[in-house]
Design an enzyme around this catalytic site. Structure first.
Site, PDB file in Angstrom:
ATOM      1  N   HIS A 218       0.967  -1.265  -0.018  1.00  0.00           N
ATOM      2  CA  HIS A 218       0.109   0.074  -0.075  1.00  0.00           C
ATOM      3  C   HIS A 218       0.894   1.286   0.089  1.00  0.00           C
ATOM      4  CE1 HIS A 218       0.921  -0.632   4.162  1.00  0.00           C
ATOM      5  NE2 HIS A 218       0.755   0.789   4.502  1.00  0.00           N
ATOM      6  N   LEU A 219       0.519   2.396  -0.475  1.00  0.00           N
ATOM      7  CA  LEU A 219       0.967   3.703  -0.410  1.00  0.00           C
ATOM      8  C   LEU A 219      -0.124   4.528   0.313  1.00  0.00           C
ATOM      9  CD1 LEU A 219       2.061   2.386  -3.162  1.00  0.00           C
ATOM     10  CD2 LEU A 219       2.794   4.587  -3.663  1.00  0.00           C
TER      11      LEU A 219
END
Length: 385
Positions: A218-219
């Protein structure tokens, strides 16, 4: 399924009855090259806020309206009000914010012991989130040039938000990808910044050991209505072609990559950045990455025009777990100059010198930092041959 709203627009709002959420499909936010804003995004001359920036883009409207509704529906761990904010006196320009609730309410980090730790389906992951936490799927128009592989990215609320609009960009969760940066995820992060007309929409990545709390790729993306030191900090080139730079005069020295916008130049940047993060991961070196609109490399200044997108990469000491006694924990936003502080006492007493000491304590020893620098320069030189 998504409910039509105007021409070719999906509704990103949930129906009021929670029982209906389970059967809903995820609406698609479909975008094309015309939606990627390259020019004219600047900070206003007066004190910036979310209200006096350019009109929101289609992406901003979709994200903020859906995010606000989820807050009103109580899907977050706490209600985020306006955060007390100050710029610390000194040369750096740290932006400190008091966010007591995040320090108390956020999910405990997973038991991480290695930058290369595999995905563990028994630990918390994004396959387990509630249906209402997904805002939409970020989807490129089919057939866009320059991209060999499309990537479905879910835009999900961060239930312990740092700031307004704090979301996670998550590649298809069922793939079970560990927290190791991949080109498709980075491309989505870069394009999310270009989809926003707000100069303060930023995206970042924490590796395992770099304070990622969930080992599922994830970012982070969020709005911060303040300039940050990394936007216009000067840099020096590390290779003859000018593809890799070293940032100067910021909280911590970092590697700077720059693109003026979408196209082959952006794709080349993605390749260079992921080659660098692959090297760091393969050598079990923790790292943080920050994406922001910013000035071109060189002798710039804090007020320089935001003519493109800067990607800053920091290699750092591994840190596993949360250090409870410190004013803040050092990850992607702290290295960029944004300091979410956990207690009122620390917020009122924090100085630039104390903040710099905490950040610099997380940096690699000199010899190891030089080794990383030499490796990244060598990669860039090979590419230019």
């Amino acid at each position: 399924m998504a409910v039509p709203h105007g021409s070719n627009e999906a509704s990103y709002l949930l129906p009021p009855n929670e029982e209906e959420w389970e059967g809903l499909g995820i609406p698609d936010f479909i975008y094309g090259r015309k939606d990627l804003t390259q020019e004219g995004i600047q900070w206003p001359r007066n004190a910036p806020s979310l209200l006096d920036t350019p009109p929101p883009s289609r992406f901003d409207t979709a994200l903020c309206s859906a995010w606000r509704q989820r807050m009103e529906l109580g899907l977050f761990r706490y209600c985020l009000g306006e955060l007390q904010t100050q710029t610390l006196p000194g040369a750096v320009g740290f932006v400190a914010q008091l966010n007591v609730e995040r320090g108390v309410q956020r999910r405990r980090p997973q038991n991480i012991r290695s930058v290369r730790q595999p995905f563990d389906p028994e630990q918390f992951n994004f396959n387990r989130i509630r249906p209402g936490e997904v805002l939409f799927r970020l989807l490129r128009e089919p057939g866009l040039p320059d991209v060999l592989q499309q990537e479905d990215i879910l835009v999900v609320i961060n239930v312990s938000p740092l700031e307004w609009g704090h979301v996670l960009l998550v590649p298809e969760p069922s793939r079970g990808l560990p927290q190791r940066l991949l080109p498709g995820a980075l491309r989505a992060g870069l394009e999310a910044v270009l989809l926003s007309s707000h100069p303060g929409f930023r995206v970042g990545f924490n590796s395992l050991g770099g304070l990622a709390s969930v080992n599922h790729l994830h970012l982070h993306g969020y709005y911060l209505a303040h300039r940050l030191p990394v936007e216009g900090a000067p840099s020096e080139p590390l290779d003859p072609g000018g593809h890799l730079h070293l940032l100067q005069a910021v909280p911590a020295p970092g590697f700077l990559f720059y693109t003026s916008g979408p196209g082959p130049d952006l794709e080349a940047l993605i390749s260079r950045v992921c080659q660098a993060t692959d090297y760091l991961s393969d050598h079990d070196i923790a790292h943080n990455l920050f994406v922001t609109r910013g000035a071109p490399p060189g002798k710039t200044s804090p007020s320089s025009a935001l003519t493109g997108v800067r990607v800053i990469l920091w290699a750092r000491k591994s840190s596993f777990g949360i250090k409870e006694g410190e004013a803040f924990n050092v990850a992607l936003c702290e290295l960029a100059g944004h300091l979410p502080v956990k207690t009122s006492q620390d917020f009122s007493s924090l100085t630039e010198a104390a903040a710099l000491a905490l950040i610099q304590d997380c940096l690699l020893p000199h010899d190891q930092a030089e080794e990383v620098r030499a490796a990244l320069v060598a990669f860039t030189a090979q590419e230019e041959q």
